[in-house]
Design a protein around this motif. Structure first.
Motif, PDB file in Angstrom:
ATOM      1  N   SER A  24       0.833  -1.199   0.000  1.00 12.41           N
ATOM      2  CA  SER A  24       0.000   0.000   0.000  1.00 12.41           C
ATOM      3  C   SER A  24       0.873   1.257   0.000  1.00 12.41           C
ATOM      4  O   SER A  24       0.585   2.230  -0.704  1.00 12.41           O
ATOM      5  N   ARG A  25       1.948   1.220   0.777  1.00 11.56           N
ATOM      6  CA  ARG A  25       2.872   2.357   0.813  1.00 11.56           C
ATOM      7  C   ARG A  25       3.535   2.558  -0.547  1.00 11.56           C
ATOM      8  O   ARG A  25       3.667   3.693  -1.024  1.00 11.56           O
ATOM      9  N   GLU A  26       3.917   1.461  -1.186  1.00 13.92           N
ATOM     10  CA  GLU A  26       4.567   1.565  -2.496  1.00 13.92           C
ATOM     11  C   GLU A  26       3.591   2.093  -3.549  1.00 13.92           C
ATOM     12  O   GLU A  26       3.964   2.920  -4.389  1.00 13.92           O
ATOM     13  N   ALA A  69       1.119   4.032  -2.902  1.00 12.04           N
ATOM     14  CA  ALA A  69       0.909   5.443  -2.557  1.00 12.04           C
ATOM     15  C   ALA A  69       2.020   6.317  -3.114  1.00 12.04           C
ATOM     16  O   ALA A  69       1.789   7.456  -3.537  1.00 12.04           O
ATOM     17  N   GLU A  70       3.233   5.789  -3.126  1.00 12.27           N
ATOM     18  CA  GLU A  70       4.369   6.546  -3.644  1.00 12.27           C
ATOM     19  C   GLU A  70       4.256   6.751  -5.150  1.00 12.27           C
ATOM     20  O   GLU A  70       4.830   7.696  -5.696  1.00 12.27           O
ATOM     21  N   ASN A  71       3.507   5.874  -5.815  1.00  9.66           N
ATOM     22  CA  ASN A  71       3.353   5.964  -7.268  1.00  9.66           C
ATOM     23  C   ASN A  71       1.993   6.508  -7.691  1.00  9.66           C
ATOM     24  O   ASN A  71       1.676   6.554  -8.873  1.00  9.66           O
ATOM     25  N   GLU A  78      -2.004   7.824  -5.552  1.00 10.71           N
ATOM     26  CA  GLU A  78      -2.735   8.507  -4.495  1.00 10.71           C
ATOM     27  C   GLU A  78      -2.322   7.964  -3.132  1.00 10.71           C
ATOM     28  O   GLU A  78      -2.304   6.755  -2.919  1.00 10.71           O
ATOM     29  N   SER A  79      -2.010   8.858  -2.202  1.00  6.87           N
ATOM     30  CA  SER A  79      -1.473   8.429  -0.909  1.00  6.87           C
ATOM     31  C   SER A  79      -2.492   8.426   0.219  1.00  6.87           C
ATOM     32  O   SER A  79      -2.214   7.900   1.297  1.00  6.87           O
ATOM     33  N   LYS A  80      -3.688   8.984  -0.004  1.00  7.08           N
ATOM     34  CA  LYS A  80      -4.593   9.195   1.128  1.00  7.08           C
ATOM     35  C   LYS A  80      -5.061   7.894   1.764  1.00  7.08           C
ATOM     36  O   LYS A  80      -5.265   7.831   2.990  1.00  7.08           O
ATOM     37  N   TYR A  95      -3.437   5.038   2.091  1.00  2.14           N
ATOM     38  CA  TYR A  95      -2.368   4.554   2.976  1.00  2.14           C
ATOM     39  C   TYR A  95      -2.303   5.404   4.238  1.00  2.14           C
ATOM     40  O   TYR A  95      -2.151   4.873   5.349  1.00  2.14           O
ATOM     41  N   GLU A  96      -2.441   6.687   4.084  1.00  2.31           N
ATOM     42  CA  GLU A  96      -2.368   7.589   5.238  1.00  2.31           C
ATOM     43  C   GLU A  96      -3.518   7.347   6.212  1.00  2.31           C
ATOM     44  O   GLU A  96      -3.327   7.328   7.441  1.00  2.31           O
ATOM     45  N   GLN A 151      -6.707   0.763  -4.850  1.00  3.49           N
ATOM     46  CA  GLN A 151      -5.639   1.464  -5.549  1.00  3.49           C
ATOM     47  C   GLN A 151      -5.305   0.799  -6.879  1.00  3.49           C
ATOM     48  O   GLN A 151      -4.778   1.450  -7.784  1.00  3.49           O
TER      49      GLN A 151
END
Length: 382
Positions: free
Chosen positions: A281-283, A285-287, A289-291, A293-294, A328
Motif C-alpha cells: 500500500s505504501r509503495e 501510494a508513492e506511485n 494517491e497516498s490518502k 495509505y495515510e 488502488q
C-alpha cells in the motif's frame, strides 16, 4: 456433558495437514514449511500453487511447464460466457455469479467421468478451475460495464492477466507484483469456514467442482469473506467526512460501531499478511494517491497505540490493508470477495486432494435437545 460442546467447532481438531500452519500468538503463517513473507516476496502465485498441490517448490523446468499448462486452460466456453452475461445484465451479485459459473464449468470438463480418487486427473481438474475463475470474473465485470470480455493473454502470469482482462490494459510492474502478492497471501489459511466446507464435500468423494462451488458459497457469507469490502467502505466514509481519521474512529467506537479489519479468530497479534500488504500500500501510494495509505496507518496507530487494542488481542488483519490495496489497483469494491475466492480456490483444492488421499467421511454429531416422548395425535384430531 455440556463442556463437550464447542460452538463453531472452535479449537476442535478434525484433521492433520501438511499445507499451512498458523501461530496466532507469534503472528506467523507458513505454507508447507515456508514463511509467508518469503513466498510473497520471492515467489509467484503459480509457484505457490505448485507448492500447495505438489508438495515442493518447482524448479525452472517444472514451473515453465506448469505455467504454460495453466495459461492454456484460461479460455471459457461461449455458452458459459453467455450465462455470465445474463447474470451480469440481471444485476446478480459477483459471488453468486461466480458460484453459478464454477458449477457450470463442470459441463465442459473433459475428464468429468474420472474417479475422484484419480489424483492426477483431479490435479488437472483443479488446474482448469483455477485458470478459468479469473476469466469468468473479469468477463462478469466487463459485461456489467456494457463491454465485451478481453481474451486472456498466455504471455502474462495469472495475476497480471486478470488485471489485463479486467481493464483491457496491461498492468505496470508494481500493480502486477502487488496483485500477485495478494493472491499468494490469500491462497491458504488452515481450516477456515470455506476450506472446511470444501473438505467436507470432498470427504464424500464428490468432485472438485462441487467442492469449490461449496467453498464459494461459504466464503460469500459476511462473517467470512466480506471484511475487506467493509474496510474500504469505512475508509471512503472517513474520506468523505470532515473529520480527522482519529476523531472519526473515536466517534464511531463511542457509538458502538466496530471498525472492520481488526481482530481475527486465530491471530492475537498483527496478521503477517497485513504487514506485507501495508508495505505494498505504501509503495502504491508513492506511485499514485497516498490518502488511503495515510488513513489506514493513522487508524492502525490510533487503535493499536492510543487505544491499546493489541494488548487485548485485537490487531489489524489481512483485510484491513487488502481493501485499500485493491482499490488502488482499480478493482471494484464488490469484486474483493470474488478475488478472495479466486486465490483461495488453490487452497481449497489442495485440502480436498490431501484429505481424499486418506479419506474418511466427515460426519459429526449434534446433541439432541428437543422433547423426548411426545404422544402422536392423528391428523383428524389435531
Amino acid at each position: 456433558m455440556a463442556d463437550d460442546l464447542r460452538k463453531g467447532l472452535e479449537g476442535v481438531l478434525v484433521a492433520e495437514s501438511e499445507l499451512s500452519s498458523i501461530d496466532g500468538d507469534a503472528g506467523r503463517l507458513i505454507y508447507r514449511g515456508y514463511a509467508i513473507e518469503d513466498l510473497a516476496r520471492g515467489a509467484s502465485y503459480e509457484e505457490v500453487l505448485y507448492l500447495l498441490w505438489h508438495g515442493h517448490l518447482p524448479d525452472e523446468g517444472e514451473l515453465a511447464e506448469f505455467t504454460e499448462a495453466m495459461a492454456a486452460e484460461r479460455e471459457v466456453d461461449d455458452d458459459l460466457l453467455e450465462t455470465v452475461r445474463t447474470l451480469a445484465d440481471a444485476g446478480e451479485k459477483p459471488m453468486a455469479a461466480l458460484r453459478t459459473a464454477v458449477s457450470m464449468l463442470s459441463a465442459t470438463e473433459p475428464e468429468a467421468d474420472a474417479d475422484a480418487a484419480d489424483l492426477e486427473a483431479s490435479l488437472r481438474k483443479g488446474r482448469r478451475i483455477t485458470a478459468k475463475i479469473p476469466t469468468v470474473l473479469a468477463a462478469f465485470e466487463r459485461f456489467r460495464l456494457g463491454e465485451e470480455p478481453v481474451e486472456p493473454d498466455p504471455d502474462l502470469g495469472l495475476a497480471a492477466n486478470f488485471l489485463y482482462m479486467l481493464t483491457g490494459e496491461e498492468p505496470d510492474e508494481v500493480a502486477a507484483e502487488t496483485f500477485d502478492q495478494a493472491l499468494i497471501l490469500h491462497a491458504d489459511h488452515g481450516l477456515n469456514a470455506s476450506t472446511f466446507t470444501a473438505m467436507v464435500i470432498g470427504s464424500t468423494m464428490a468432485d472438485l467442482y462441487g467442492a469449490v462451488t461449496g467453498g464459494i458459497g461459504a466464503l460469500s457469507g459476511p462473517l467470512h469473506g466480506g471484511a475487506n469490502q467493509d474496510v474500504m467502505e469505512v475508509l471512503m466514509e472517513i474520506d468523505e467526512s470532515d473529520l480527522d481519521p482519529r476523531d472519526w474512529v473515536e466517534q464511531a467506537t463511542d457509538e458502538g460501531r466496530r471498525i472492520p479489519g481488526f481482530g481475527h479468530r486465530v491471530y492475537n497479534v498483527k496478521d503477517p499478511r497485513a504487514k506485507i500488504l501495508q508495505e505494498r500500500s505504501r509503495e502504491l501510494a508513492e506511485n499514485g494517491e497516498s490518502k488511503w495509505y495515510e488513513i489506514t496507518t493513522t487508524i492502525e496507530e490510533y487503535l493499536t497505540g492510543e487505544k491499546g487494542l493489541v494488548k487485548k488481542g485485537i490487531a489489524p488483519n489481512v483485510d484491513f490493508y487488502s481493501g485499500s490495496v485493491y482499490y488502488q489497483l482499480g478493482i471494484p469494491i464488490d469484486m474483493y470477495t470474488p478475488i478472495f475466492a479466486m486465490s483461495r480456490a488453490g487452497g481449497w483444492i489442495a485440502h480436498v486432494l490431501e484429505y481424499q488421499e486418506d479419506n474418511r467421511l466427515i460426519r459429526p454429531r449434534a446433541r439432541y435437545t428437543g422433547p423426548g416422548d411426545e404422544a402422536f395425535v392423528p391428523l383428524e384430531e389435531r
